[in-house]
Write a protein that holds these residues in place. Structure first.
Motif, mmCIF file in Angstrom:
data_model
loop_
_atom_site.group_PDB
_atom_site.id
_atom_site.type_symbol
_atom_site.label_atom_id
_atom_site.label_comp_id
_atom_site.label_asym_id
_atom_site.label_seq_id
_atom_site.Cartn_x
_atom_site.Cartn_y
_atom_site.Cartn_z
ATOM 1 N N CYS A 82 37.709 44.404 47.632
ATOM 2 C CA CYS A 82 38.594 43.270 47.381
ATOM 3 C C CYS A 82 39.715 43.678 46.424
ATOM 4 C CB CYS A 82 37.773 42.136 46.776
ATOM 5 S SG CYS A 82 38.753 40.685 46.398
ATOM 6 N N HIS A 84 41.290 41.715 44.504
ATOM 7 C CA HIS A 84 41.331 40.897 43.292
ATOM 8 C C HIS A 84 40.684 41.655 42.136
ATOM 9 C CE1 HIS A 84 39.776 37.176 40.965
ATOM 10 N NE2 HIS A 84 40.991 37.511 40.531
ATOM 11 N N ARG A 85 39.358 41.790 42.183
ATOM 12 C CA ARG A 85 38.709 42.522 41.092
ATOM 13 C C ARG A 85 37.756 43.605 41.586
ATOM 14 N NH1 ARG A 85 37.354 37.824 36.764
ATOM 15 N NH2 ARG A 85 39.470 37.003 36.593
ATOM 16 N N GLY A 86 37.864 43.927 42.893
ATOM 17 C CA GLY A 86 37.210 45.155 43.345
ATOM 18 C C GLY A 86 35.865 45.037 44.009
ATOM 19 N N ALA A 87 35.361 43.831 44.280
ATOM 20 C CA ALA A 87 34.051 43.718 44.933
ATOM 21 C C ALA A 87 34.133 44.178 46.388
ATOM 22 C CB ALA A 87 33.578 42.266 44.887
ATOM 23 N N CYS A 102 35.621 37.225 50.245
ATOM 24 C CA CYS A 102 34.932 37.883 49.141
ATOM 25 C C CYS A 102 33.920 36.928 48.510
ATOM 26 C CB CYS A 102 35.950 38.343 48.105
ATOM 27 S SG CYS A 102 35.178 39.224 46.728
ATOM 28 N N TYR A 104 32.908 36.728 45.567
ATOM 29 C CA TYR A 104 33.022 36.423 44.127
ATOM 30 C C TYR A 104 33.947 35.232 43.873
ATOM 31 C CZ TYR A 104 32.708 37.719 39.158
ATOM 32 O OH TYR A 104 32.464 37.737 37.813
ATOM 33 N N HIS A 105 35.245 35.333 44.280
ATOM 34 C CA HIS A 105 36.171 34.217 44.039
ATOM 35 C C HIS A 105 36.802 33.695 45.323
ATOM 36 C CE1 HIS A 105 36.278 36.967 40.485
ATOM 37 N NE2 HIS A 105 35.927 35.828 39.874
ATOM 38 N N GLY A 106 36.348 34.218 46.442
ATOM 39 C CA GLY A 106 36.741 33.644 47.719
ATOM 40 C C GLY A 106 38.067 34.098 48.294
ATOM 41 N N TRP A 107 38.652 35.171 47.787
ATOM 42 C CA TRP A 107 39.844 35.701 48.467
ATOM 43 C C TRP A 107 39.423 36.087 49.886
ATOM 44 C CZ3 TRP A 107 43.811 39.115 45.390
ATOM 45 C CH2 TRP A 107 44.194 38.437 44.232
HETATM 46 FE FE1 FES Z 1 37.033 39.341 45.264
HETATM 47 FE FE2 FES Z 1 37.520 38.070 43.016
HETATM 48 S S1 FES Z 1 36.600 40.035 43.265
HETATM 49 S S2 FES Z 1 37.827 37.386 45.021
#
Ligand code: FES
Length: 436
Positions: A82, A84-87, A102, A104-107
């Protein structure tokens, strides 16, 4: 401890390699960086992602990727991370998804990698974030498809896939031509088998023709005893057909031959191999002749190569329609995946024989593969213990060799395949910049 180019060069000599190639975690990390993350690595077959949204996840070296078919029918390879923050955005090994959301935060990303959804966007006003900025899409990884076999390359440098495969690609061609429809597809699931050894011990063994008569002696003898006890005139069985050749003589493996080519690729066998004397399956030859004509059908089926290695990640057995994939985990752990192909248009018995082969030879409950695994584990433990510092690969050096296309052909029990692999290994490992 960091390794200099000179340190690495000192580990590979023309007829021997240092044992640390199999035991040193620093070298393993360098192999991931300089081999698996810089050359063509096999991901999967296009038939595994048949429908839009079908995907599978694998690692290329240490990088997780998604191989996915998009709505336009293209197969994309995306970095599974991802922006955003790498998941990792895809958590399963395979499945079907209209988009990747994703956890984690749904991107949310389209199957071509484009970012299409970000929850609660208000807070991004007056920041550098722009949903339309390609920097926020999943990173597209360089990939190519050779006749359905999809490879990825994390480097933008080096040759295209067809050039990389070279004349060794003829083993893939032959497996496909064995289909009366000229088409193959993955059938069934995967046999995934964790080996407690360095990945190279498995790859070394594929064209090692000096071990079957020793390592597999007990199963070869048991199979022969079974065959000897069959009543006269009793039909042969597929089990005996498959296992018996593992007890073949040194002479047979000498005559089988071995071919090596650029980038560490190689194959054993030609017209003769452990696969060349299987029973005919009713209806198969007829369907091949109907497609190709008698002469071409005979020529296709006369090619019975044993193992073809597309160094470092893929090995195929065209004559029995199965492949094995090398997935290194750590310096002393490797996952080997076995996949089965169906020849479209061929009788179902062909597929049943392939599946039987995989169970008998390559599965965790195999009578043959478990012999090999015992040898790999003993090799790993022995090599870690020190004492003997060098691993020999001198057999038939410089003898009984002649060119064939862009490959070199040698007597079947030559160590030429090892010498060729470690020449390629050294070439990859001593380029600090990107190479093929
Ligand atoms: Fe993927 Fe935040 S780490 S949406």
């Amino acid at each position: 401890m960091s390794k200099t180019i000179e340190d690495i060069k000192a580990l590979v000599e023309p007829t021997r390699i240092h044992r640390s190639l199999y035991t040193d975690p620093d070298l393993f990390n360098l192999e991931m960086e300089r081999i698996f993350e810089r050359t063509w690595v096999y991901l999967g077959h296009e038939s595994q992602v048949r429908e839009p949204g079908d995907y599978l996840t694998v690692n290329v070296g240490r990088r997780p990727v998604i191989m996915v078919r998009d709505k336009d029918g293209n197969i994309n390879v995306l970095h599974n991370q991802c922006t955003h923050r790498g998941a990792k955005v895809a958590g399963k090994t395979c499945g079907n998804a209209r988009a990747f959301r994703c956890c984690y935060h749904g991107w949310t990303f389209k199957t071509d990698g484009t970012l299409i959804g970000v929850p609660h966007k208000d807070g991004y006003e007056q920041t550098n974030f722009d949903i339309k900025d390609p920097a926020f899409s999943l990173k597209v990884v360089r990939s190519e498809n050779y006749r359905g076999f999809v490879f990825a390359n994390l480097s933008e440098e080096g040759p295209d896939l067809k050039t990389f495969l070279g004349d060794a690609a003829s083993s893939i061609d032959n497996m496909i031509e064995r289909s009366p429809e000229g088409a193959i597809e993955i059938t069934g699931g995967v046999l995934r088998f964790r080996h407690n050894c360095n990945w190279k011990l498995f790859v070394d063994n594929l064209n090692d023709t000096m071990h079957p008569m020793v390592t597999h002696q007990s199963v070869g003898d048991a199979c022969q005893a079974y065959v000897d006890e069959l009543p006269e005139g009793a039909p042969k069985t597929n089990e005996a057909d498959i296992i018996s050749p593992f007890g073949s003589s040194y002479q047979m493996f000498d005559e089988m031959g071995v071919s090596v080519g650029p980038h560490g690729h190689a194959f054993t066998g030609g017209e003769e191999s452990i696969h060349s004397n299987y029973m005919d399956i009713p209806g198969y030859m007829e369907s091949m002749e109907a497609t190709y004509g008698p002469e071409k059908a005979r020529q296709i089926l006369s090619i019975n190569r044993h193992n073809t290695i597309y160094y470092p990640s893929l090995t195929i057995k065209g004559a029995i329609q199965s492949i094995r994939i090398v997935r290194p985990i750590s310096v002393n752990e490797t996952e080997i995946e076995t996949w089965t192909f169906r020849l479209k248009g061929a009788p179902d018995e062909m597929l049943h024989r392939t599946m039987l082969y995989s169970r008998l030879i390559n599965s965790p409950s195999s009578m043959v593969g478990s012999d090999d695994l015992e040898a790999y584990v003993r090799l790993q433990e022995g090599l870690m213990s020190g004492g003997t510092e060098w691993v020999d690969m001198s057999r038939f050096i410089g003898r009984e060799e002649h060119p064939e296309g862009n490959m070199t052909r040698a007597i079947g029990t030559s160590d030429i395949s090892l010498r060729n692999q470690y020449a390629a290994w050294l070439d990859y490992m001593t380029h600090e910049k990107e190479v093929a």
